[in-house]
Scaffold this motif. Structure first.
Motif, PDB file in Angstrom:
ATOM      1  N   TRP A  16     -14.541  53.093  17.614  1.00 61.33           N
ATOM      2  CA  TRP A  16     -13.893  52.026  16.866  1.00 61.33           C
ATOM      3  C   TRP A  16     -12.829  52.632  15.944  1.00 61.33           C
ATOM      4  O   TRP A  16     -13.062  53.680  15.305  1.00 61.33           O
ATOM      5  CB  TRP A  16     -14.907  51.243  16.059  1.00 61.33           C
ATOM      6  CG  TRP A  16     -16.006  50.621  16.891  1.00 61.33           C
ATOM      7  CD1 TRP A  16     -16.040  50.480  18.255  1.00 61.33           C
ATOM      8  CD2 TRP A  16     -17.227  50.070  16.407  1.00 61.33           C
ATOM      9  NE1 TRP A  16     -17.209  49.871  18.640  1.00 61.33           N
ATOM     10  CE2 TRP A  16     -17.957  49.606  17.534  1.00 61.33           C
ATOM     11  CE3 TRP A  16     -17.779  49.935  15.140  1.00 61.33           C
ATOM     12  CZ2 TRP A  16     -19.200  49.001  17.405  1.00 61.33           C
ATOM     13  CZ3 TRP A  16     -19.014  49.339  15.014  1.00 61.33           C
ATOM     14  CH2 TRP A  16     -19.714  48.867  16.143  1.00 61.33           C
ATOM     15  N   PRO A  17     -11.663  52.005  15.826  1.00 69.41           N
ATOM     16  CA  PRO A  17     -10.575  52.567  15.008  1.00 69.41           C
ATOM     17  C   PRO A  17     -10.958  52.784  13.546  1.00 69.41           C
ATOM     18  O   PRO A  17     -11.587  51.924  12.931  1.00 69.41           O
ATOM     19  CB  PRO A  17      -9.474  51.504  15.110  1.00 69.41           C
ATOM     20  CG  PRO A  17      -9.794  50.705  16.319  1.00 69.41           C
ATOM     21  CD  PRO A  17     -11.292  50.747  16.461  1.00 69.41           C
ATOM     22  N   GLY A  18     -10.588  53.954  13.036  1.00 65.76           N
ATOM     23  CA  GLY A  18     -10.746  54.250  11.614  1.00 65.76           C
ATOM     24  C   GLY A  18     -12.135  54.632  11.160  1.00 65.76           C
ATOM     25  O   GLY A  18     -12.375  54.770   9.960  1.00 65.76           O
ATOM     26  N   GLY A  33     -12.063  53.182   6.748  1.00 65.58           N
ATOM     27  CA  GLY A  33     -11.140  53.243   5.616  1.00 65.58           C
ATOM     28  C   GLY A  33     -11.810  53.706   4.342  1.00 65.58           C
ATOM     29  O   GLY A  33     -11.437  53.284   3.256  1.00 65.58           O
ATOM     30  N   GLY A  34     -12.829  54.551   4.469  1.00 69.38           N
ATOM     31  CA  GLY A  34     -13.545  55.069   3.310  1.00 69.38           C
ATOM     32  C   GLY A  34     -14.608  54.139   2.749  1.00 69.38           C
ATOM     33  O   GLY A  34     -15.265  54.468   1.767  1.00 69.38           O
ATOM     34  N   LYS A  35     -14.807  52.986   3.366  1.00 65.86           N
ATOM     35  CA  LYS A  35     -15.791  52.008   2.892  1.00 65.86           C
ATOM     36  C   LYS A  35     -16.977  51.953   3.845  1.00 65.86           C
ATOM     37  O   LYS A  35     -16.822  51.890   5.057  1.00 65.86           O
ATOM     38  CB  LYS A  35     -15.155  50.611   2.823  1.00 65.86           C
ATOM     39  CG  LYS A  35     -13.883  50.559   2.013  1.00 65.86           C
ATOM     40  CD  LYS A  35     -14.145  50.035   0.659  1.00 65.86           C
ATOM     41  CE  LYS A  35     -12.817  49.891  -0.085  1.00 65.86           C
ATOM     42  NZ  LYS A  35     -12.991  50.107  -1.474  1.00 65.86           N
ATOM     43  N   VAL A 102     -16.068  44.561   6.685  1.00 66.24           N
ATOM     44  CA  VAL A 102     -15.597  45.590   5.754  1.00 66.24           C
ATOM     45  C   VAL A 102     -14.116  45.878   6.001  1.00 66.24           C
ATOM     46  O   VAL A 102     -13.326  45.992   5.053  1.00 66.24           O
ATOM     47  CB  VAL A 102     -16.460  46.863   5.842  1.00 66.24           C
ATOM     48  CG1 VAL A 102     -15.868  47.996   5.014  1.00 66.24           C
ATOM     49  CG2 VAL A 102     -17.887  46.552   5.381  1.00 66.24           C
ATOM     50  N   ALA A 103     -13.709  45.966   7.273  1.00 69.34           N
ATOM     51  CA  ALA A 103     -12.300  46.232   7.597  1.00 69.34           C
ATOM     52  C   ALA A 103     -11.391  45.119   7.081  1.00 69.34           C
ATOM     53  O   ALA A 103     -10.258  45.392   6.662  1.00 69.34           O
ATOM     54  CB  ALA A 103     -12.128  46.416   9.101  1.00 69.34           C
ATOM     55  N   LEU A 114      -4.740  52.813  10.333  1.00 71.91           N
ATOM     56  CA  LEU A 114      -5.949  53.189  11.077  1.00 71.91           C
ATOM     57  C   LEU A 114      -5.975  52.594  12.490  1.00 71.91           C
ATOM     58  O   LEU A 114      -6.870  52.894  13.261  1.00 71.91           O
ATOM     59  CB  LEU A 114      -7.206  52.758  10.309  1.00 71.91           C
ATOM     60  CG  LEU A 114      -7.439  53.436   8.966  1.00 71.91           C
ATOM     61  CD1 LEU A 114      -8.612  52.798   8.240  1.00 71.91           C
ATOM     62  CD2 LEU A 114      -7.659  54.928   9.142  1.00 71.91           C
ATOM     63  N   GLY A 115      -5.019  51.746  12.803  1.00 69.11           N
ATOM     64  CA  GLY A 115      -4.982  51.132  14.134  1.00 69.11           C
ATOM     65  C   GLY A 115      -5.986  50.014  14.317  1.00 69.11           C
ATOM     66  O   GLY A 115      -6.416  49.740  15.441  1.00 69.11           O
ATOM     67  N   ILE A 116      -6.371  49.362  13.230  1.00 65.75           N
ATOM     68  CA  ILE A 116      -7.367  48.295  13.289  1.00 65.75           C
ATOM     69  C   ILE A 116      -6.667  46.954  13.473  1.00 65.75           C
ATOM     70  O   ILE A 116      -5.800  46.577  12.687  1.00 65.75           O
ATOM     71  CB  ILE A 116      -8.213  48.263  11.998  1.00 65.75           C
ATOM     72  CG1 ILE A 116      -8.961  49.568  11.834  1.00 65.75           C
ATOM     73  CG2 ILE A 116      -9.169  47.072  12.013  1.00 65.75           C
ATOM     74  CD1 ILE A 116      -9.636  49.734  10.496  1.00 65.75           C
ATOM     75  N   ARG A 117      -7.067  46.250  14.524  1.00 61.51           N
ATOM     76  CA  ARG A 117      -6.590  44.898  14.775  1.00 61.51           C
ATOM     77  C   ARG A 117      -7.784  43.987  14.773  1.00 61.51           C
ATOM     78  O   ARG A 117      -8.716  44.170  15.550  1.00 61.51           O
ATOM     79  CB  ARG A 117      -5.893  44.808  16.136  1.00 61.51           C
ATOM     80  CG  ARG A 117      -4.565  45.474  16.151  1.00 61.51           C
ATOM     81  CD  ARG A 117      -3.818  45.075  17.419  1.00 61.51           C
ATOM     82  NE  ARG A 117      -3.074  46.244  17.861  1.00 61.51           N
ATOM     83  CZ  ARG A 117      -2.888  46.568  19.102  1.00 61.51           C
ATOM     84  NH1 ARG A 117      -3.392  45.827  20.066  1.00 61.51           N
ATOM     85  NH2 ARG A 117      -2.185  47.630  19.421  1.00 61.51           N
TER      86      ARG A 117
END
Length: 119
Positions: A16-18, A33-35, A102-103, A114-117
């Motif tokens: 999964w991205p990121g 993303g650090g979370k 979270v994202a 991060l490439g998150i969609r």
């Protein structure tokens, strides 16, 4: 494939991205993303801690092996035991949903980096 196994947990979530992993709180933690979005830990048995919607929280915490996660902010974080009556695909669904929740809280800039969609 069970997410209650550390190798499987990493194999599935690293796609999964990121996503990054860290060992903290005597557990194996997945972050985006650090979370934090998922925690795999072992006490008496294997447990997964994930964020969920209010509706899912109300339904899931009525099940054997699922409870409000200790040490996390009130509500919306659940602890799923490896003996909960959930199929592996259901557990993966709730971990993925936690990742998405979270994202969504990340800035658009960070999600893009991060490439998150998200749908």
């Amino acid at each position: 494939m069970s997410l209650f196994d550390r190798q499987n947990f990493d194999l599935i979530l690293e796609k999964w991205p990121g996503v990054s992993f860290v060992d903290q709180w005597d557990s194996h933690v997945a972050k985006v993303g650090g979370k934090v979005f998922a925690v795999l830990g072992e006490r008496e048995n294997w447990r997964l801690v994930v964020k969920c919607s209010e509706e899912s929280f109300e339904i899931l915490t009525q099940m054997h092996g699922v409870s409000q996660a200790p040490y996390f902010a009130k509500r919306k974080w659940i602890s799923i035991s490896d003996d909960a009556p959930l199929e592996p695909m259901e557990v993966e669904h709730y971990v993925r949903r936690s990742y998405e929740l979270v994202a969504c809280g990340l800035t658009k800039k960070v999600r893009t980096e991060l490439g998150i969609r998200l749908s």
